[in-house]
Scaffold this motif. Sequence first.
Motif, PDB file in Angstrom:
ATOM      1  N   PHE A  69      -8.494  -0.582  -6.387  1.00 31.41           N
ATOM      2  CA  PHE A  69      -8.671   0.782  -5.915  1.00 31.41           C
ATOM      3  C   PHE A  69      -8.030   0.893  -4.527  1.00 31.41           C
ATOM      4  CE2 PHE A  69     -11.979  -0.280  -8.892  1.00 31.41           C
ATOM      5  CZ  PHE A  69     -12.014   0.829  -9.726  1.00 31.41           C
ATOM      6  N   LYS A  70      -6.957   1.662  -4.445  1.00 32.47           N
ATOM      7  CA  LYS A  70      -6.106   1.632  -3.258  1.00 32.47           C
ATOM      8  C   LYS A  70      -6.768   2.225  -2.026  1.00 32.47           C
ATOM      9  CE  LYS A  70      -1.766   1.472  -5.776  1.00 32.47           C
ATOM     10  NZ  LYS A  70      -0.515   2.126  -6.141  1.00 32.47           N
ATOM     11  N   GLU A  71      -7.522   3.288  -2.186  1.00 33.23           N
ATOM     12  CA  GLU A  71      -8.108   3.951  -1.017  1.00 33.23           C
ATOM     13  C   GLU A  71      -9.066   3.020  -0.273  1.00 33.23           C
ATOM     14  OE1 GLU A  71     -10.610   8.012   0.124  1.00 33.23           O
ATOM     15  OE2 GLU A  71      -9.810   7.741  -1.887  1.00 33.23           O
ATOM     16  N   SER A  72      -9.849   2.239  -1.011  1.00 35.05           N
ATOM     17  CA  SER A  72     -10.834   1.341  -0.398  1.00 35.05           C
ATOM     18  C   SER A  72     -10.344  -0.108  -0.321  1.00 35.05           C
ATOM     19  CB  SER A  72     -12.142   1.376  -1.185  1.00 35.05           C
ATOM     20  OG  SER A  72     -11.928   0.951  -2.526  1.00 35.05           O
ATOM     21  N   HIS A  79       7.845  12.792  -2.140  1.00 36.21           N
ATOM     22  CA  HIS A  79       6.574  12.073  -2.262  1.00 36.21           C
ATOM     23  C   HIS A  79       6.131  11.991  -3.716  1.00 36.21           C
ATOM     24  CE1 HIS A  79       2.699  10.523  -1.072  1.00 36.21           C
ATOM     25  NE2 HIS A  79       2.121  11.448  -1.810  1.00 36.21           N
ATOM     26  N   ARG A  80       6.402  13.068  -4.456  1.00 33.70           N
ATOM     27  CA  ARG A  80       5.977  13.127  -5.850  1.00 33.70           C
ATOM     28  C   ARG A  80       6.717  12.091  -6.678  1.00 33.70           C
ATOM     29  NH1 ARG A  80       6.975  18.784  -8.154  1.00 33.70           N
ATOM     30  NH2 ARG A  80       5.513  19.252  -6.459  1.00 33.70           N
ATOM     31  N   TYR A  81       7.986  11.888  -6.412  1.00 36.43           N
ATOM     32  CA  TYR A  81       8.786  10.977  -7.212  1.00 36.43           C
ATOM     33  C   TYR A  81       8.924   9.589  -6.586  1.00 36.43           C
ATOM     34  CZ  TYR A  81       9.943  15.199  -9.780  1.00 36.43           C
ATOM     35  OH  TYR A  81       9.858  16.342 -10.523  1.00 36.43           O
ATOM     36  N   GLU A  82       8.239   9.336  -5.463  1.00 39.15           N
ATOM     37  CA  GLU A  82       8.256   8.010  -4.861  1.00 39.15           C
ATOM     38  C   GLU A  82       7.463   7.051  -5.732  1.00 39.15           C
ATOM     39  OE1 GLU A  82       6.776   5.786  -0.759  1.00 39.15           O
ATOM     40  OE2 GLU A  82       6.686   7.973  -0.960  1.00 39.15           O
ATOM     41  N   LYS A  83       8.039   5.895  -6.049  1.00 38.31           N
ATOM     42  CA  LYS A  83       7.398   4.936  -6.937  1.00 38.31           C
ATOM     43  C   LYS A  83       6.228   4.274  -6.231  1.00 38.31           C
ATOM     44  CE  LYS A  83       8.390   0.986  -9.912  1.00 38.31           C
ATOM     45  NZ  LYS A  83       9.429   0.025 -10.354  1.00 38.31           N
ATOM     46  N   GLY A 105      -0.741   2.990 -10.400  1.00 40.87           N
ATOM     47  CA  GLY A 105      -0.966   4.403 -10.116  1.00 40.87           C
ATOM     48  C   GLY A 105      -1.055   4.675  -8.628  1.00 40.87           C
ATOM     49  N   ARG A 106      -1.336   5.923  -8.296  1.00 35.71           N
ATOM     50  CA  ARG A 106      -1.470   6.305  -6.891  1.00 35.71           C
ATOM     51  C   ARG A 106      -2.848   5.960  -6.338  1.00 35.71           C
ATOM     52  NH1 ARG A 106       2.860   8.419  -5.247  1.00 35.71           N
ATOM     53  NH2 ARG A 106       4.288   9.515  -6.625  1.00 35.71           N
TER      54      ARG A 106
END
Length: 242
Positions: free
Chosen positions: A159-162, A44-48, A97-98
């Motif tokens: 903003f990905k979460e929203s 998960h950490r290295y998933e693009k 970004g994430r």
Amino acid sequence: MKKLFKLLSIGALTLSAFGSIAQERDWEWENDRDDHWQRNQREHRYEKPQSMFSKKDFGLILALNSFDAAIDMPELNTWQSRYVALQWRRNHRLITGRQVDVALGTGLEIAWNNFMMKYDEQYFEAGDISDFELVSEPFEKSKLVNNMVNLPVMLQFGFKESNFRFGVGGYAGVRINSYQKFQDAAGKFKEKGEYNLRRFNYGVMAEAGRGDMRLFAKYDMLPLFNDNNPINANVLTVGLRL
């Protein structure tokens, strides 16, 4: 008695062996679980991360025009003074970004600015200026159309979460066509002309919203007509980008 003691000893050793085996299996299972969790975390950490902004974006803008800082301008029928534009945009991804994405959008826009008269009026050219006048025969519709090609540039944030996006930028444009359209009892007709409209313009623009539907606004920094014109106004446009 000795036989009973021997049987009890064998039973105790057997239970002890089973306990050791079970404990060893529990330990192995816990290690396997920890290894699996750590492996998932690494993957998960290295998933693009995926960007919210597609590389190519085609949009339809439907909005309403109004006059700002007007000087002796005719009153508009605002709900029929529509801005319609076809916009093609290429998004240059700056940050993926994430949680937050940033992209710079550049492209091309073809726009039709419609200014619908509220009353029975029309624009006319008198030498190097333009003005408007009342007409003797009533119009069902009378509007000025200013056709532009614009080059917009917009810095966009996602903003990905929203799934919320907003962008701010500007544009520069050139007028490629202008005309008036009328409708009366005899039918519809069109009259082409320059009407001393400004050839080049520029302004600021912004949009905000979730998903593919966003609120849209733009403001022309220069007035609609050339500076020597006795009537003039800046144009404010507010609507939706689909």
